[in-house]
Design an enzyme around this catalytic site. Structure first.
Site, PDB file in Angstrom:
ATOM      1  CE  LYS A   1      -0.549 -25.214 -33.618  1.00 53.13           C
ATOM      2  NZ  LYS A   1      -1.077 -25.672 -32.353  1.00 53.13           N
TER       3      LYS A   1
ATOM      4  CG  ASP B   1      -0.542 -25.538 -24.663  1.00 54.21           C
ATOM      5  OD1 ASP B   1       0.114 -26.102 -25.567  1.00 54.21           O
ATOM      6  OD2 ASP B   1      -1.738 -25.201 -24.800  1.00 54.21           O
TER       7      ASP B   1
HETATM    8  C1  LIG Z   1      -2.387 -25.967 -31.748  1.00 58.60           C
HETATM    9  C2  LIG Z   1      -2.382 -25.866 -30.273  1.00 58.60           C
HETATM   10  C3  LIG Z   1      -2.831 -26.913 -29.448  1.00 58.60           C
HETATM   11  C4  LIG Z   1      -3.461 -28.159 -30.019  1.00 58.60           C
HETATM   12  O1  LIG Z   1      -2.626 -28.838 -30.864  1.00 58.60           O
HETATM   13  P1  LIG Z   1      -3.126 -29.670 -32.151  1.00 58.60           P
HETATM   14  O2  LIG Z   1      -1.855 -30.200 -32.691  1.00 58.60           O
HETATM   15  O3  LIG Z   1      -3.842 -28.730 -33.053  1.00 58.60           O
HETATM   16  O4  LIG Z   1      -4.039 -30.734 -31.633  1.00 58.60           O
HETATM   17  C5  LIG Z   1      -2.748 -26.743 -28.087  1.00 58.60           C
HETATM   18  N1  LIG Z   1      -2.277 -25.612 -27.540  1.00 58.60           N
HETATM   19  C6  LIG Z   1      -1.844 -24.591 -28.288  1.00 58.60           C
HETATM   20  C7  LIG Z   1      -1.327 -23.352 -27.631  1.00 58.60           C
HETATM   21  C8  LIG Z   1      -1.896 -24.665 -29.673  1.00 58.60           C
HETATM   22  O5  LIG Z   1      -1.497 -23.622 -30.419  1.00 58.60           O
END
Ligand SMILES: *Cc1c(COP(=O)(O)O)cnc(C)c1O
Length: 463
Positions: free
Chosen positions: A258, A215
């Protein structure tokens, strides 16, 4: 004196923000039913609600945006993104999607179903939700150190490898559909995972023939922590570390909101172009997101991601980015203000339990601190504690979170050192008068799931 790593960029465009008076803020937060999600963005001075999609794009990204090819199929912008992602991650198949949770929704049902388990160092909330929507169960297996906010160890985001292996044996390897490594470990406070740990987890997965999924939302911040903290990696470049991390896994899901420094976007990666998953991913993507060459995004979004992927792994940028967190942490250390230490990559997680030991978890200390900071300086953070955790689905009773955090997430390339100083000053003032807070909040209305986004609260007034 705390030292700030100066910005490796200069400002070309600005956006005016306004400061309300304290009296106005007291009124606004009351009107918002003491839920910071209900505030208008323009009533916030420094918005630290999330670092997701709140980033400032560069002039290079804005000019790439104008090059966006909006062809429905086979757009030039799609191929630019493919080239960048394959170059950086070394994976043979890349699927764009509109954000991280879409990646989870498209990928997870291809191998998870009723009776299966997914094990992670720690699941992010949408990731856990999509494991459960697929019919499977999600288990966290983070190292024990993550639970102690004052314990300063370099890789608090790691998987507990012995525990992982014993859970796999207990459940039976055939029942474990996937192992997930969240980098950085968001729920533990943006804490990094070491390359050594990733390799150990990878070899456990190979031993039991379980696929490993990264992830990858904050993969670049994680790689920079590895360079700074893992001796064996100190002479590697960020790109080499990223390649080495992704070489351990079989696939990834990614929120590009992010570390890819865009406002919207996401990706799925599959290492092996012969994987039987690819056809299933394409089919789900077409049903849920759109055709495979745009995945719910505009051509111009794909352009911005292709540029952002490289900007996000630039070492000067990452040194500044992690330096900004370290600056906040050093300022708080000077005052003895408690937070999840060492500081993580995308924000600082204040330990609200230590601010307000007089407030029980069911009066939401993290939310109390959050509201105090808004009233003090117009700063908006978020509760990562019992208020966010919610109720037991079976008994309806309020659950107690291990930690009561107020998270101050820092958007990328948005705020300056002066803003950091306003944050430090506000937190100091709230810390100094922590004993004067007698009671917390209770909920007057809440929806059945993910209640923290919408609930109404009221201060508890006792004699
Ligand atoms: C933000 C996030 C997600 C989900 O992503 P979105 O773009 O908000 O749908 C999944 N895993 C982690 C670790 C995240 O920080």
């Amino acid at each position: 004196m705390a030292k700030y790593v100066a910005e490796p960029f200069r400002i070309k465009m600005v956006e005016t923000i306004k400061v309300l008076t304290r009296e106005e803020r007291v009124e606004k937060i009351k009107e918002a039913k003491y839920n910071l999600f209900n505030l208008k963005g323009e009533d916030v001075y420094i918005d630290l609600l999330t670092d997701s999609g709140t980033n400032a794009m560069s002039s290079a990204q804005w000019s790439a945006l104008m090059q966006g090819d909006e062809a429905y199929a086979g757009a030039r912008s799609y191929y630019k993104l493919m080239d960048a992602a394959k170059d950086i991650f070394g994976y043979e198949y890349i699927q764009p999607v509109h954000q991280g949770r879409a990646a989870e929704k498209v990928l997870f049902p291809t191998f998870l179903s009723q009776g299966k388990y997914a094990i992670a160092n720690m699941f992010f909330d949408t990731t856990r939700a999509h494991v459960e929507i697929a019919g499977a169960r999600a288990l966290d297996c983070v190292v024990e150190e993550a639970g102690d906010t004052s314990l300063r160890v370099p890789f608090k985001g790691n998987m507990d490898v012995d525990k992982l292996e014993s859970i796999i044996n207990k459940l039976g390897p055939d029942n474990v559909g996937v192992v997930v490594m969240t980098i950085t470990n968001n729920s533990a406070g943006g804490q990094p995972v070491s390359l050594h740990n990733m390799r150990e987890v990878s070899s456990v997965c190979k031993k039991y023939a379980i696929p490993l999924c990264i992830d990858a939302a904050r993969f670049a911040e994680n790689a920079c922590f590895i360079k700074q903290r893992e001796d064996a990696c100190k002479n590697m470049t960020i790109r080499e570390i990223v390649k080495a991390l992704f070489a351990c896994a079989d696939m990834f899901t990614m929120s590009a909101k992010k570390d890819t420094i865009v406002n919207m976007g996401g990706m799925i990666g599959i290492k092996d172009s012969n994987s039987s998953l690819i056809l299933k991913v394409k089919a789900n993507c077409i049903s849920f997101e759109g055709f495979v060459t745009y995945g719910g995004l505009n051509g111009r979004d794909l352009e911005c991601m292709a540029v952002g992927l490289y900007e996000g792994i630039d070492e000067n940028y990452l040194t500044y980015r992690l330096g900004q967190m370290q600056y906040l942490a050093d300022c708080f250390d000077e005052e003895g203000i408690p937070y999840q230490a060492p500081v993580g990559g995308h924000g600082i997680f204040l330990d609200a339990k230590k601010f307000y030991p007089q407030i029980p978890y069911y009066e939401f200390p993290g939310q109390v601190l959050n509201i105090e900071l808004y009233k003090e300086a117009g700063i908006r953070g978020s509760d990562i504690g019992s208020y966010m955790l919610g109720n037991d689905p079976d008994t309806g009773r309020q659950l107690e979170s291990i930690n009561e955090f107020t998270r101050l997430a820092i958007p990328r390339r948005v705020y300056t050192q002066s803003h950091m100083d306003v944050i430090v000053e506000a937190v100091k003032n709230v810390w100094k008068r922590r004993d004067s807070i007698r009671h917390g909040y209770h909920i007057t209305w809440e929806p059945p799931i993910l209640r923290h986004f919408q609930a109404h609260l009221e201060p508890i007034e006792k004699a």
